[in-house]
Design a protein around this motif. Structure first.
Motif, PDB file in Angstrom:
ATOM      1  N   ARG A 148       0.815  -1.214   0.000  1.00 21.51           N
ATOM      2  CA  ARG A 148       0.000   0.000   0.000  1.00 21.51           C
ATOM      3  C   ARG A 148       0.854   1.272   0.000  1.00 21.51           C
ATOM      4  N   ARG A 149       2.168   1.137   0.174  1.00 17.58           N
ATOM      5  CA  ARG A 149       3.058   2.302   0.137  1.00 17.58           C
ATOM      6  C   ARG A 149       3.902   2.316  -1.133  1.00 17.58           C
ATOM      7  N   ILE A 150       3.541   1.519  -2.090  1.00 20.30           N
ATOM      8  CA  ILE A 150       4.291   1.450  -3.340  1.00 20.30           C
ATOM      9  C   ILE A 150       3.928   2.640  -4.216  1.00 20.30           C
ATOM     10  N   GLY A 151       4.927   3.245  -4.830  1.00 17.15           N
ATOM     11  CA  GLY A 151       4.702   4.389  -5.705  1.00 17.15           C
ATOM     12  C   GLY A 151       5.199   4.150  -7.110  1.00 17.15           C
ATOM     13  N   GLU A 152       5.223   5.203  -7.892  1.00 18.64           N
ATOM     14  CA  GLU A 152       5.602   5.109  -9.300  1.00 18.64           C
ATOM     15  C   GLU A 152       7.018   4.591  -9.477  1.00 18.64           C
ATOM     16  N   ASN A 153       7.946   5.013  -8.621  1.00 17.57           N
ATOM     17  CA  ASN A 153       9.339   4.577  -8.754  1.00 17.57           C
ATOM     18  C   ASN A 153       9.477   3.075  -8.552  1.00 17.57           C
ATOM     19  N   GLU A 154       8.718   2.537  -7.580  1.00 20.87           N
ATOM     20  CA  GLU A 154       8.772   1.100  -7.337  1.00 20.87           C
ATOM     21  C   GLU A 154       8.230   0.315  -8.522  1.00 20.87           C
ATOM     22  N   VAL A 155       7.185   0.843  -9.131  1.00 21.65           N
ATOM     23  CA  VAL A 155       6.621   0.190 -10.313  1.00 21.65           C
ATOM     24  C   VAL A 155       7.642   0.178 -11.442  1.00 21.65           C
ATOM     25  N   LYS A 156       8.291   1.303 -11.673  1.00 26.12           N
ATOM     26  CA  LYS A 156       9.292   1.387 -12.736  1.00 26.12           C
ATOM     27  C   LYS A 156      10.472   0.462 -12.447  1.00 26.12           C
ATOM     28  N   ASP A 157      10.909   0.408 -11.181  1.00 28.50           N
ATOM     29  CA  ASP A 157      12.016  -0.482 -10.824  1.00 28.50           C
ATOM     30  C   ASP A 157      11.652  -1.936 -11.104  1.00 28.50           C
ATOM     31  N   TYR A 158      10.422  -2.289 -10.763  1.00 29.52           N
ATOM     32  CA  TYR A 158       9.982  -3.669 -10.971  1.00 29.52           C
ATOM     33  C   TYR A 158       9.930  -4.013 -12.457  1.00 29.52           C
ATOM     34  N   LEU A 159       9.405  -3.113 -13.268  1.00 32.82           N
ATOM     35  CA  LEU A 159       9.327  -3.366 -14.706  1.00 32.82           C
ATOM     36  C   LEU A 159      10.725  -3.450 -15.317  1.00 32.82           C
ATOM     37  N   ASP A 160      11.640  -2.622 -14.809  1.00 36.92           N
ATOM     38  CA  ASP A 160      13.027  -2.692 -15.275  1.00 36.92           C
ATOM     39  C   ASP A 160      13.645  -4.033 -14.906  1.00 36.92           C
ATOM     40  N   TYR A 161      13.340  -4.533 -13.700  1.00 38.13           N
ATOM     41  CA  TYR A 161      13.830  -5.838 -13.262  1.00 38.13           C
ATOM     42  C   TYR A 161      13.280  -6.950 -14.157  1.00 38.13           C
ATOM     43  N   MET A 162      11.993  -6.873 -14.475  1.00 42.07           N
ATOM     44  CA  MET A 162      11.399  -7.888 -15.349  1.00 42.07           C
ATOM     45  C   MET A 162      12.063  -7.907 -16.721  1.00 42.07           C
ATOM     46  N   MET A 163      12.304  -6.715 -17.249  1.00 42.68           N
ATOM     47  CA  MET A 163      12.821  -6.621 -18.610  1.00 42.68           C
ATOM     48  C   MET A 163      14.306  -6.935 -18.702  1.00 42.68           C
ATOM     49  N   ASN A 164      15.107  -6.352 -17.801  1.00 42.72           N
ATOM     50  CA  ASN A 164      16.561  -6.429 -17.950  1.00 42.72           C
ATOM     51  C   ASN A 164      17.234  -7.506 -17.116  1.00 42.72           C
ATOM     52  N   VAL A 165      16.566  -7.990 -16.067  1.00 42.15           N
ATOM     53  CA  VAL A 165      17.146  -9.056 -15.256  1.00 42.15           C
ATOM     54  C   VAL A 165      16.537 -10.399 -15.622  1.00 42.15           C
ATOM     55  N   ARG A 166      15.208 -10.447 -15.598  1.00 42.90           N
ATOM     56  CA  ARG A 166      14.548 -11.709 -15.921  1.00 42.90           C
ATOM     57  C   ARG A 166      14.406 -11.913 -17.422  1.00 42.90           C
ATOM     58  N   GLY A 167      14.406 -10.842 -18.200  1.00 42.81           N
ATOM     59  CA  GLY A 167      14.305 -10.952 -19.647  1.00 42.81           C
ATOM     60  C   GLY A 167      12.978 -11.508 -20.122  1.00 42.81           C
ATOM     61  N   VAL A 168      11.873 -11.133 -19.451  1.00 37.43           N
ATOM     62  CA  VAL A 168      10.570 -11.658 -19.847  1.00 37.43           C
ATOM     63  C   VAL A 168      10.090 -10.973 -21.118  1.00 37.43           C
ATOM     64  N   SER A 169       9.077 -11.548 -21.746  1.00 33.83           N
ATOM     65  CA  SER A 169       8.567 -11.036 -23.016  1.00 33.83           C
ATOM     66  C   SER A 169       7.815  -9.730 -22.822  1.00 33.83           C
ATOM     67  N   THR A 170       7.679  -8.976 -23.906  1.00 31.79           N
ATOM     68  CA  THR A 170       6.943  -7.715 -23.843  1.00 31.79           C
ATOM     69  C   THR A 170       5.474  -7.948 -23.512  1.00 31.79           C
ATOM     70  N   SER A 171       4.931  -9.054 -23.962  1.00 31.47           N
ATOM     71  CA  SER A 171       3.523  -9.335 -23.666  1.00 31.47           C
ATOM     72  C   SER A 171       3.319  -9.572 -22.178  1.00 31.47           C
ATOM     73  N   SER A 172       4.293 -10.226 -21.520  1.00 35.34           N
ATOM     74  CA  SER A 172       4.195 -10.454 -20.082  1.00 35.34           C
ATOM     75  C   SER A 172       4.330  -9.144 -19.319  1.00 35.34           C
ATOM     76  N   ILE A 173       5.218  -8.264 -19.777  1.00 33.55           N
ATOM     77  CA  ILE A 173       5.368  -6.953 -19.136  1.00 33.55           C
ATOM     78  C   ILE A 173       4.094  -6.141 -19.302  1.00 33.55           C
ATOM     79  N   ASP A 174       3.507  -6.186 -20.490  1.00 32.08           N
ATOM     80  CA  ASP A 174       2.268  -5.463 -20.747  1.00 32.08           C
ATOM     81  C   ASP A 174       1.149  -5.974 -19.833  1.00 32.08           C
ATOM     82  N   GLN A 175       1.103  -7.279 -19.629  1.00 29.12           N
ATOM     83  CA  GLN A 175       0.097  -7.864 -18.742  1.00 29.12           C
ATOM     84  C   GLN A 175       0.347  -7.439 -17.300  1.00 29.12           C
TER      85      GLN A 175
END
Length: 355
Positions: free
Chosen positions: A134-161
């Protein structure tokens, strides 16, 4: 609690031993360079400090055991012991996830969408565990999406979901619709839809001996149906005289009519005379339930294998083939879109993403 064991392997590799767990396997499949050793029943990945830290990040909410050599080169605290990180996540956030699922159910989200969003939100909340969701903000969301894309290397469709699932939290649960407006969605990969040739279609259906399976697959191809639409057809949705099908509550909650070819109609008539269904056009094994999507997919996969079709193609390709084979003689694209149940501004959406 699931346990992960990391050991030093041969030829510059790390051995990963895990129990049979689909979520864990999915995480390993996101790692570049992984290999499965069928004889030893373990996975291997290239040996490096970055790789070890990546694995620890992926399995940070499971019990991870490191051999002494690996522990010496990682960023694990000395007092971490064999248990690197334990997952108290499940007990702490299961109630929250259930509340979110109930909210989606009340808003009419399909079971498939709820399951996908729940999985995405579980990963997201796990990532932000120490912050309190409940204290998560925009920066945390961006960090998580960056982690998904650049660390885990998940597909764009998974990131979009994932973005859609996170957006649901902020807009529908927390009442903060403007919180992630600046979060960009990844550019979708442009893929040409796979379709069967007419010869492959003929070869495929010649392999389907089951009358029920043949009838439903003919409908999917002939009428351009999604699998979920086909399995949920009722007796009253078929207009034999007009050679039309009525599709109820299709994707996007839109209802529509679509055509029924003469060949599919003959197959359907033969099936109806033989099975005489009462409510569902294609009843399932359980009384009062329709046939499952998985049963239809399995019938398709078996027929494709028997027909020797080597393309990486799915049952949804029958729907794409319907559009392709209508276009070949010059049928109007707008008419095809109407039959398929696409909105007028989705001309280029036949890419397999809607299933």
């Amino acid at each position: 609690m699931a346990r992960v064991k990391l050991e030093v392997g041969k030829s510059g590799t790390v051995i990963i031993r895990i129990p049979f767990n689909l979520e864990m396997i999915s995480k390993i499949n996101s790692v570049e360079g992984r290999q499965w050793n069928a004889e030893g029943k373990y996975w291997t990945v290239p040996f490096s400090k970055n790789m070890i830290n990546l694995l620890l990040s992926l399995f940070r909410y499971d019990t991870v055991e490191l051999c002494p050599r690996l522990k010496a080169i990682t960023d694990v605290p000395e007092n971490g012991g064999d248990c690197v990180k334990k997952a108290n996540y499940a007990d702490k956030y299961e109630k929250t996830l259930q509340e979110i699922d109930n909210e989606m159910k009340l808003r009419g989200y399909s079971q498939k969408t709820r399951k996908a969003y729940r999985c995405q939100l579980k990963e997201f909340i796990s990532y932000c565990l120490d912050k309190g969701w409940r204290r998560i903000g925009e920066n945390e969301v961006k960090d998580y999406l960056d982690y998904m894309m650049n660390v885990r290397g998940v597909s764009t469709s998974s990131i979009d979901q994932a973005i859609s699932a996170i957006k649901f939290i902020f807009t529908k649960i927390l009442g903060q619709p403007g919180m992630i407006l600046s979060i960009p969605r990844p550019k979708k990969e442009q893929r040409l839809p796979q379709a069967f040739s007419l010869q492959e279609i003929g070869g495929l259906f010649r392999q389907i001996k089951n009358i029920k399976h043949r009838a439903i697959l003919f409908l999917i191809y002939s009428a351009g149906l999604r699998v979920g639409e086909a399995v949920r057809l009722k007796i009253g949705d078929v207009d034999i005289d007009k050679k039309m099908l009525y599709i109820r509550k299709a994707q996007g909650k839109n209802e529509r009519y679509t055509i029924l070819s003469q060949v599919a109609l003959e197959s359907l008539r033969f099936y109806l005379e033989l099975y005489q269904p009462e409510k569902w056009l294609f009843p399932g094994a359980q009384p009062g339930r329709h046939i499952t999507e998985r049963s239809v997919q399995k019938a398709f996969e078996d027929a494709r294998a028997k027909a020797g079709i080597q393309k990486e193609i799915t049952i949804h390709s029958l729907r794409h083939s319907f559009a392709t084979h209508l276009l070949e003689p010059g049928t109007d694209l707008g008419y095809i879109q109407e039959l398929l149940g696409h909105n007028s501004d989705r001309i280029n959406s036949l890419d397999g993403s809607e299933e």
